[in-house]
Design an enzyme around this catalytic site. Structure first.
Site, mmCIF file in Angstrom:
data_model
loop_
_atom_site.group_PDB
_atom_site.id
_atom_site.type_symbol
_atom_site.label_atom_id
_atom_site.label_comp_id
_atom_site.label_asym_id
_atom_site.label_seq_id
_atom_site.Cartn_x
_atom_site.Cartn_y
_atom_site.Cartn_z
ATOM 1 N N GLU A 1 61.392 52.513 79.058
ATOM 2 C CA GLU A 1 61.399 51.281 78.291
ATOM 3 C C GLU A 1 60.164 50.531 78.027
ATOM 4 O OE1 GLU A 1 61.792 50.905 81.430
ATOM 5 O OE2 GLU A 1 60.500 49.380 81.577
ATOM 6 N N ARG B 1 56.900 52.474 77.739
ATOM 7 C CA ARG B 1 56.291 52.856 76.325
ATOM 8 C C ARG B 1 56.826 51.883 75.337
ATOM 9 N NH1 ARG B 1 56.799 58.338 78.738
ATOM 10 N NH2 ARG B 1 57.134 57.230 81.077
ATOM 11 N N ASP C 1 64.054 45.854 84.979
ATOM 12 C CA ASP C 1 63.977 47.493 84.693
ATOM 13 C C ASP C 1 64.983 47.856 85.630
ATOM 14 O OD1 ASP C 1 64.105 49.544 83.826
ATOM 15 O OD2 ASP C 1 62.345 50.116 84.609
ATOM 16 N N ASP D 1 65.131 54.602 81.203
ATOM 17 C CA ASP D 1 64.281 54.551 81.586
ATOM 18 C C ASP D 1 62.653 54.218 81.789
ATOM 19 O OD1 ASP D 1 63.529 52.492 84.261
ATOM 20 O OD2 ASP D 1 64.062 54.563 85.593
ATOM 21 N N LYS E 1 68.828 53.073 86.781
ATOM 22 C CA LYS E 1 67.722 53.968 88.386
ATOM 23 C C LYS E 1 69.233 53.445 89.773
ATOM 24 C CE LYS E 1 63.209 51.437 87.616
ATOM 25 N NZ LYS E 1 62.561 52.469 87.089
ATOM 26 N N LYS F 1 53.232 44.178 79.542
ATOM 27 C CA LYS F 1 54.820 44.695 80.007
ATOM 28 C C LYS F 1 55.533 44.174 80.596
ATOM 29 C CE LYS F 1 57.611 47.876 81.890
ATOM 30 N NZ LYS F 1 57.649 49.519 83.175
ATOM 31 N N ASP G 1 58.551 44.706 87.216
ATOM 32 C CA ASP G 1 58.167 45.579 86.011
ATOM 33 C C ASP G 1 58.244 44.344 85.147
ATOM 34 O OD1 ASP G 1 58.016 47.605 85.429
ATOM 35 O OD2 ASP G 1 60.271 47.564 84.296
#
Ligand code: BES
Ligand code: ZN
Ligand code: ZN
Length: 465
Positions: free
Chosen positions: A315, A317, A236, A313, A243, A231, A254
């Site tokens: 994102e 996956r 993020d 958020d 967030k 990933k 991230d």
């Protein structure tokens, strides 16, 4: 990067300051055999052999010897020399008894600092602390492991402004040109058509920081195929489901999963593991803009199912789903993905333990055994089938979030599982890629968690002979 090669030296009988390692059992008998001055000094320092990492210097004329407390003198941990490596003066050292073995890792990493943004490179100016080791054959592997960890740390610590999808691509290209491998990058229209979920998540940053899928291939066609997926969310924000400040503060990390994946790929190639390696990095920035994807958007995945975006958020996956689909198309023997996927994994297991998911018990057992072997702990979590139905959407094939607030890391893993090809062994590490608080040899900031465990598993699964 730190020149680790100068910090481990093969034993040629050279002059070196002895390091005496003691633990709570061996301290008293050891101390009894020391000269009276040593005993007086240790007593004055209230050095009792019970506090791990405590050390003392024993003067020898104008020089000195070292005594340091470890948890178990008969089973040295990777980190038991880290505090010494951080603290001691420049020079050459050698264990008074035995070989450092695993402990070389902490010796090396105790001397690695991310100082790219310090105008004074104090630590580098201090000069190297070299350790004599009798196991010359193992030096190269120890150095490569330290380099892999340092690579993860440096990539994660680099601020998002200086590490976007493009720089992640450079990192992969760097490994490929250093060690010889093929790189393919998919972006723009091809990304939209081939990897719609990656394109959707990256849409908010399309101008400045264009999303891409970075693939690296290496190895002989006949060797078993292994896919490593990372990933690579370079920052993020949460997207339109923004967030809060506290949650966003360390989201430069991230892309930590990508950093782990790149570092493992480098290790695999450098150690010439007999596998056909397929590295896949889904590199995006989850940004806020007029072009950003929205809650309620529905995107057709590469695999086919339509995914409703419940929360922008979640994102990671989404980008991994398309990457896992691509990996599965080559029918590999094994897929391992690394991702800083959920806060829920941290709530469940805290800072030290990556959550490990596997669709085969044998694979999970092998990873657990490897983790113990190399002191890189992680904890298995269940792919609990009955929870899978909670990923439903009212109007699409599935949603990117469960319709409840529990067991977030399990739902995320179950979401990923939908995109792993039938009968392909798969492990997923939901890792923090971060260290806080600091521990000896592990400063606060980016860190590799689960990297050595997975590499050790790969070594035992694929090594010849
Ligand atoms: N990158 C975060 C996960 C994360 C947060 C990792 C904090 C480590 C520390 C991920 O993209 C995310 O935001 N996940 C959400 C998912 C939720 C919206 C279903 C989460 O975990 O809260
Ligand atoms: Zn997120
Ligand atoms: Zn994320």
């Amino acid at each position: 990067m730190t020149d680790f090669a100068s910090l481990l030296v093969p034993d040629r009988g050279q002059k070196a300051r002895p390091i005496h390692l003691v633990d709570k059992h061996s301290f008293e008998p050891w101390a009894k055999k020391r000269p009276a001055e040593d005993r007086a000094l240790l007593e004055a320092h209230r050095f009792d052999g019970k506090t791990a990492f405590a050390f003392a210097l024993l003067p020898r004329g104008s020089d000195f010897e070292v005594v340091s407390v470890v948890e178990n003198v008969d089973a040295l941990s990777p980190w038991c020399l880290a505090k010494l490596a951080e603290s001691l003066a420049e020079g050459t050292y050698k264990l008074a008894k035995g070989d450092p073995g695993k402990a070389t890792l902490g010796w090396l990493l105790g001397q690695h600092r991310f100082d790219a943004y310090r105008s004074k490179k104090e630590d580098r100016e201090r000069g190297p602390r070299a350790l004599v080791t009798g196991e010359a054959a193992k030096i190269d592997s120890a150095i490569r492991l330290a380099e892999a960890t340092a690579l993860v740390r440096d990539l994660v610590d680099t601020p998002a402004a200086d590490l976007g999808p493009e720089q992640l691509e450079h990192a992969v290209r760097g490994v490929a040109s250093e060690l010889g491998a093929q790189v393919k990058v998919t972006s723009d229209e091809d990304l939209k058509n081939g990897y719609p979920l990656i394109a959707a998540v990256g849409a908010g940053a399309i101008e400045a920081r264009a999303p891409r899928l970075i693939e690296l291939e290496w190895g002989k066609p006949d060797d078993p195929r292994v896919a490593i997926v990372g990933k690579g969310v370079c920052f993020d924000t949460g997207g339109l489901d923004l967030k809060p400040a506290s949650g966003m503060r360390i989201m430069k990390k991230d892309m930590g999963g990508a950093a782990h994946a790149i570092a493992i790929a480098r290790l695999i190639i450098a150690e010439r593991l007999p596998v056909r390696l397929h590295l896949l990095i889904a590199a995006v920035e989850n940004a806020v803009s007029g072009a950003a994807y929205r809650p309620g958007d529905i995107v057709k995945s590469r695999k086919g199912p339509f995914v409703e975006v419940d929360n922008t958020d979640a994102e990671g996956r989404l980008v991994l789903a398309d990457a896992l689909t691509r990996a599965s198309e080559e029918r590999p023997d094994l897929i391992v993905d690394f991702a800083t996927l959920t806060g829920a994994a941290r709530v469940a297991l805290g800072p030290d333990l990556p959550a490990m998911f596997a669709n085969e018990d044998d694979l999970a057992t092998a990873i657990e055994a490897a983790a113990r072997e190399v002191d890189d702990p992680l904890w298995r979590m269940p792919l609990w089938d009955p929870y899978d139905e909670a990923l439903k959407s009212n109007i699409a094939d599935l949603a990117n979030m469960a319709n409840n607030a529990m067991a977030g890391c399990i739902y995320a893993a179950l979401f990923l599982r939908r995109f792993v090809g039938e009968k392909i062994a798969w492990a997923h590490l939901d890792t923090w890629a971060w260290r806080d608080p600091a521990k000896p040899g592990r400063p606060k900031g980016g860190d590799a968690l689960g990297l050595r465990a997975i590499f050790a598993m790969l070594q035992s699964r694929y090594s010849r002979g």
